[in-house]
Motif scaffolding. Sequence first.
Motif, short mmCIF file in Angstrom:
data_model
loop_
_atom_site.label_atom_id
_atom_site.label_comp_id
_atom_site.label_asym_id
_atom_site.label_seq_id
_atom_site.Cartn_x
_atom_site.Cartn_y
_atom_site.Cartn_z
N PHE A 11 0.84 -1.19 0.00
CA PHE A 11 0.00 0.00 0.00
C PHE A 11 0.88 1.25 0.00
O PHE A 11 0.62 2.20 -0.73
N THR A 60 3.17 -4.50 -9.92
CA THR A 60 2.18 -5.54 -9.63
C THR A 60 2.79 -6.93 -9.72
O THR A 60 2.40 -7.82 -8.95
N ASN A 78 -3.65 -9.92 -1.88
CA ASN A 78 -3.50 -8.80 -0.97
C ASN A 78 -2.44 -7.81 -1.50
O ASN A 78 -2.67 -6.60 -1.55
N LEU A 81 -3.68 -6.08 -4.82
CA LEU A 81 -4.73 -5.08 -4.53
C LEU A 81 -4.15 -3.87 -3.80
O LEU A 81 -4.51 -2.73 -4.12
N ALA A 82 -3.27 -4.11 -2.85
CA ALA A 82 -2.65 -2.99 -2.12
C ALA A 82 -1.83 -2.11 -3.04
O ALA A 82 -1.69 -0.91 -2.80
N THR A 83 -1.30 -2.68 -4.11
CA THR A 83 -0.51 -1.91 -5.07
C THR A 83 -1.38 -1.11 -6.02
O THR A 83 -1.08 0.04 -6.33
N ILE A 84 -2.47 -1.70 -6.50
CA ILE A 84 -3.24 -1.03 -7.56
C ILE A 84 -4.37 -0.14 -7.07
O ILE A 84 -4.69 0.85 -7.72
N VAL A 85 -4.97 -0.47 -5.93
CA VAL A 85 -6.11 0.33 -5.46
C VAL A 85 -5.72 1.78 -5.17
O VAL A 85 -6.42 2.70 -5.60
N PRO A 86 -4.61 2.05 -4.46
CA PRO A 86 -4.25 3.47 -4.25
C PRO A 86 -4.03 4.20 -5.58
O PRO A 86 -4.40 5.37 -5.70
N THR A 87 -3.43 3.53 -6.54
CA THR A 87 -3.17 4.16 -7.82
C THR A 87 -4.48 4.51 -8.52
O THR A 87 -4.61 5.61 -9.08
N ILE A 88 -5.42 3.61 -8.50
CA ILE A 88 -6.71 3.87 -9.15
C ILE A 88 -7.41 5.05 -8.49
O ILE A 88 -7.87 5.97 -9.17
N ILE A 89 -7.47 5.04 -7.17
CA ILE A 89 -8.14 6.13 -6.45
C ILE A 89 -7.43 7.46 -6.68
O ILE A 89 -8.06 8.48 -6.99
#
Length: 185
Positions: A11, A60, A78, A81-89
């Motif tokens: 994250f 990723t 985990n 998701l922790a890598t890509i979710v902050p980037t998307i948001i």
Amino acid sequence: MEQKQIFMAFFRVGMLGFGGGPAAIPLVQKEVVDTYKWMDADEFSDILALGNALPGPIATKLAGYIGFRVGGIWGMVNGVLATIVPTIIMMIVLLASLNAFRDQGWVKGMSTAVVPVVGVMLLTMTIDFIKKSSKSSLGWIWTIVFIIAGLVLMEVLQVHPAILIFALLIGALLKRDAKDRGKET
């Protein structure tokens, strides 16, 4: 606890890896090697080399492999998701905000200022890799030969880095195989 550590490590990389994969690599190395000590620097270098030879974003791939290695299937999910979710948001929020102020000087200055910082991070990591290579069985002469050959192949002859990495992996395997056969006789 392990899943929480995997999530937090990747994250932070996702939140701070501004500039894409190359900027994220030193951050992943810091988390994996220094903070959590899931592997040593040599293992990370090997994983990075192999990951660069494969298609897709490097952050990723590293998150998926390291997450799997540390926490199994759920660790892999985990970590990714922790890598890509902050980037998307952040992309949604930042691009909407920057688009509203794109003509402002501070936005152009901010975008320009990030480039040298990422360059310094990559240079630092490159120097570390060169030091490790020279201390290995390669030594300084072969390290310099590989640096020059890699530079010529990639920059002058436009050989894709993945092809170069793959060729070096095959060469190392063949050399090791020949050395093993020599020990058998």
